[in-house]
Design an enzyme around this catalytic site. Structure first.
Site: not given
Lengths: 365, 577
Positions: A146, A188
């Protein structure tokens, strides 16, 4: 026959020439998954699918540093233990039967990752946990987890920033720890991680631009979690078509997962790379270079000197109860030597009577 | 002319197993034995125990440099000589061994990873050598053994005596550590299989497939290295490497509820040959509870039977010798089938088993209870209890009580080493005599400490583990044990050395404990910074503005016509409108 043999020799010589022109002599791979907990199954599957491709194309386990932040295969929530699947309906087990994880669980920290890259590890670190690259090594670095704009989260408790990563690569360059480096990141806003690089010979790929999220591919209803991220899923499909002698180059890798499939826009950065990406083979980073030279010489090994001792040995008693009970000496409190207290009191009394006179003696006795 | 190849290049030498002679050197002996013991359990589960034993006659000590490793794995040989190791025992276990349902295992092991090492007496800095050894082993076995440091290492004073030969037992050279949190998966099995002489390509190791092995109730793999007597005279020593793998398959998970087991069902493989380097390769099936074949049926049938005294009992086994070609029959593969006919009969109750749990409520205090059961009807026997508790559970030893049958039972030996915060764990060793047919309860109260916020793991709400207690005991045996240690015996009966005939040595591990420590809210620093900055900005900022802001009157800007007129007037030198 001679004609075919000469053609074969020419072909071999041509291959040999190309072989020596690539500039690197060995390949390394550092594959990191930074997420913990069962719902991040897809990050472990991502890393393992790249591991599988890299091993299949020839990089041996001794040249791969694999870091997995949590154990998904033998997790108690895994309905099929010792497996990690990348395709739904359990088609492809990327965990396999022959896997060696170098850093696992709590060992995957930012500090350990940077130490592996820069080589500044404590002296007792075993070889399998070190990146022993030199200035002729091509290194593949793959990160997944992440992330956000400018950082990547490690195990939900700490993060690495793009500046730190760029500085680590600069350290590697100054210490001549790589010849060329390919950096792939699947998080991301992954493109933010490579925008600060400033060392030469770096090529970077990311799964999404700044401001975009990388999405996951598909869940498996039996396992109950998403199995892979989209970018790595299509990357795995692309790599499955590559074999150790294939001639596909980096331009094909940049085309993996266009926006129609990935929903996010993959990005890449080649301005720091000296060669033209069209001339860089995929196997320069994902495969392995191994040169073998056959020699007919023999080497004589010297014999060690052997001493023979004649001693009688025996096995030890496993639970010698009487020995154990008498093992501990009885705790003796320390007492002052005999007569010491008596002498001390006599001294005190003498001093008292000397000071105040002998007439008080009758009060005592 | 340089020949370039892009593939693996390996020369395989086929030598007769056993003896190997180099010119000008004494005969060196390498021996490799492999065996598999299958014991059907009363609950319908099945227990399989693999043992691979490599014996090597050489001398690592006294500066001899060894460079020719044949069957003995080089990585372990280098570890032994570099760190002057006398004995090394390491085990990785997933699951907990249920003694009451499954009986006693051949090689006991606690959940997680356990490592205990006896060093040679030539080692000067044992702690430094121990730290380096754990790091090297973490690389060999792909496990996080580098987390073993002074906070979870103890030096037992009586519990772990050497299992190999030796005269001196100075406990300064012993170190013991457990990692109850350690996960075991294929990445630990892969390097373990690579230590075998035949790898996983031939012999019994072919059955070791991770997908089936880890889908089980219990899985434990271990490596034991120790010096043993070479022959009955015991004048020379050899190094013995034993690799053991114990697995218990569950009736409902692996066999879909049908009481029918086969090698293919358990391991998804069948056997086709023995390892060519093995001197003996055998499969034993425990048929003691099935003398006339009324409980279960084993096929293919075998004429070979063997009896062995193991764990205090005389057991009968059907033997399949894999070195004989006839075992594989006409189909050239062996798939043993065990079919249950009736499910009557009960198991012999194990004489010793133990439990442990945490009592209490809240996040401040608690109590650890250890229960030890002696199921022998009339004999009492001594047990040595070893407890190693991390420093963040502060034990109050003055609350230690040992009671049997309601009465106080004073231990005949207690060794207690208190903990030091962040340096050393608690170590408690007690020798307790268990009365016959009784339950002995050991209780001690503790208080939970507050850790510094950097010492918490990334998932602190999972809890913190306390390693298993080790209970070592000499349990009375039903039949006379064999004290002659050098006779040829099956591997599973020769693990623990036997010194007396009337009792056998057994080690039982309790469950590890999972304890919650008071955990802070890790988002608090962020909250505090936000709140403080807001207060400072709003409070101080408005006060500063009030004190230092001055007001000036400003004319509103004039319209366009007026501005042009002002420009013309400025040019003329006349004051503006």
């Amino acid at each position: 026959i001679f004609f075919f043999y000469s053609i074969h020799l020419l072909h071999t010589a041509d291959n040999a020439g190309q072989f020596f022109s690539s500039g690197h002599t060995n390949n390394w791979a550092v594959l990191v998954c930074t997420s913990r907990f069962w719902f991040n199954y897809r990050h472990v599957a991502n890393t393992l699918s790249v591991y599988r491709s890299v091993k299949r194309l020839g990089i041996p386990d001794s040249h791969i540093v694999l870091m997995l932040a949590d154990d998904m295969a033998c997790n108690h929530r895994n309905p099929k233990p010792a497996t990690v699947f990348s395709h739904k309906n359990m088609e492809l087990n990327v965990y396999g039967d022959d896997v060696e994880v170098d850093y696992r669980g709590y060992e995957v920290t930012v500090e350990n990752f940077l130490r592996v890259l820069t080589g500044r590890l404590p002296p007792s670190t075993p070889r399998s946990k070190r990146l022993l690259s030199d200035d002729r090594s091509n290194i593949l670095i793959y990160l997944t987890g992440h992330g956000g704009n400018g950082f990547l989260k490690f195990q939900d408790s700490e993060e690495i920033s793009n500046v730190e990563l760029a500085d680590a690569f600069e350290q590697m360059w100054q210490k001549r720890r790589y010849n060329e480096l390919l950096f792939i990141i699947d998080t991301c806003q992954g493109a933010s991680m490579y925008e600060r690089f400033y060392s030469p010979n770096l090529m970077a790929l990311a799964s999404s631009q700044v401001g975009e999220d990388s999405l996951s591919h598909q869940p498996d209803l039996a396992i109950g979690v998403h199995l892979m991220d989209r970018y790595t899923f299509y990357l795995l499909e692309f790599l499955e078509d590559i074999h150790p002698a294939s001639k596909t180059n980096m331009n094909d890798l940049f085309k993996v997962c266009p926006k129609s499939q990935c929903v996010s826009t993959p990005g890449h950065r080649t301005d720091l790379f000296l060669r033209d990406p069209g001339s860089v083979l995929i196997t320069d980073f994902f495969g392995s270079v191994r040169k073998v030279e056959i020699t007919m010489e023999t080497i004589n090994l010297t014999d060690p000197i052997k001493q023979v001792e004649q001693r009688k040995y025996s096995y030890v008693d496993q639970l010698p109860v009487s020995e154990i009970i008498h093992q501990k000496p009885k705790q003796k409190d320390w007492h002052p030597p005999d007569g010491f207290i008596l002498g001390l009191w006599t001294l005190i009394l003498l001093v008292f009577f000397k000071l105040y006179g002998m007439k008080h003696l009758k009060h005592i006795f | 002319f340089v020949f370039i190849m892009r593939c693996n290049f390996r020369i395989v030498l086929f030598l007769p197993p056993g003896l190997y002679k180099t010119p000008g050197r004494k005969m060196q002996i390498w021996l490799f034995y492999e065996e598999l013991v299958i014991r059907p359990l009363h609950s319908g589960d099945i227990y399989a125990s693999f043992q691979f034993r490599t014996v090597w006659e050489t001398d690592f000590m006294r500066g001899n440099k060894v460079s020719h490793y044949r069957l003995f794995p080089k990585s372990l040989g280098q570890v032994i000589s570099k760190f002057s190791v006398r004995e090394l025992h390491i085990s990785f276990t997933q699951g907990y061994w249920r003694t009451m349902q499954w009986g006693q295992p051949f090689q006991p092991s606690p959940p997680g990873a356990e490592l205990w090492v006896w060093f040679q007496d030539s080692v000067t800095d044992v702690d430094g050598t121990w730290k380096e050894l754990t790091n090297v082993l973490s690389g060999i076995f792909c496990a996080s053994l580098n987390f073993i440091d002074s906070t979870n290492t103890v030096q037992p004073s009586a519990s772990f005596k050497p299992l190999g030969i030796g005269n001196e037992t100075d406990h300064r050279f012993l170190r013991y550590a457990t990692l109850p949190r350690e996960i075991v998966c294929t990445e630990n099995l892969t390097p373990w299989k690579k230590l075998l002489p035949c790898g996983s390509k031939a012999g019994l190791a072919v059955l070791l497939k991770s997908e089936k092995l880890f889908h089980s109730s219990f899985h434990s793999q271990a490596v034991h290295i120790r010096p043993v007597c070479q022959d009955w005279q015991c004048k020379t020593t050899s190094w013995e490497l034993r690799q053991t793998l114990n697995v218990v398959f569950d009736l409902h998970n692996s066999a879909q509820g049908k009481r029918e087991w086969s090698l293919f069902k358990m391991f998804s493989r069948t056997l086709t040959e023995a390892c060519p380097l093995a001197s003996s390769s055998k499969i034993y099936i425990d048929i003691t509870d099935n003398p006339q074949g009324e409980q279960f049926e084993v096929s293919p049938a075998t004429p070979l039977l063997s009896q062995a005294v193991v764990l205090g009992d005389r057991r009968t086994f059907s033997v399949y010798d894999l070195t004989q070609q006839i075992t594989f029959g006409t189909v050239r593969s062996l798939n043993l089938l065990i079919r249950w006919k009736s499910s009557e009969g009960d198991m012999l109750r194990p004489l010793l088993h133990a439990e442990r749990y945490v009592a209490g409520y809240g996040l401040q205090t608690g109590e650890i209870h250890t229960l030890m059961y002696n199921n022998h009807p009339y004999r009492s026997f001594p047990v040595l209890l070893l407890d190693s508790v991390p420093w963040y559970l502060r034990l109050y030893i003055h609350t230690l009580t040992v009671t049997s049958k309601g009465k106080d039972n004073k231990p005949s030996y207690i060794h207690y080493q208190p903990s030091k915060d962040r340096l050393r764990p608690h170590l408690l060793e007690m020798l307790v005599q268990l009365p016959p047919n009784s339950v002995t309860e050991v209780t001690v109260q503790f208080e939970r400490a507050l850790l510094k916020w950097t010492e918490y793991t990334p998932d602190p709400n999972h809890g913190f583990y306390v390693g298993s207690s080790v209970i070592s005991s000499l349990v009375p045996s039903i039949v006379a044990m064999d004290t002659n240690s050098t006779r040829e015996r099956p591997l599973f009966s020769s693990f623990f050395p036997c010194k007396e005939e009337s009792s056998y040595f057994v080690r039982v591990y309790t469950e590890p404990l999972l304890v919650n420590l008071p955990t802070p809210d890790f988002s608090m620093p962020y909250n505090v910074i936000c709140l403080t900055c807001t207060v400072v900005a709003v409070g101080y900022g408005s006060l500063y503005n009030l004190l230092t802001r001055s007001f000036q009157i400003e004319e509103p800007s004039p319209g366009l016509a007026k501005r042009i007129a002002n420009i013309i007037r400025k040019m003329r030198g006349v004051p503006p409108l």
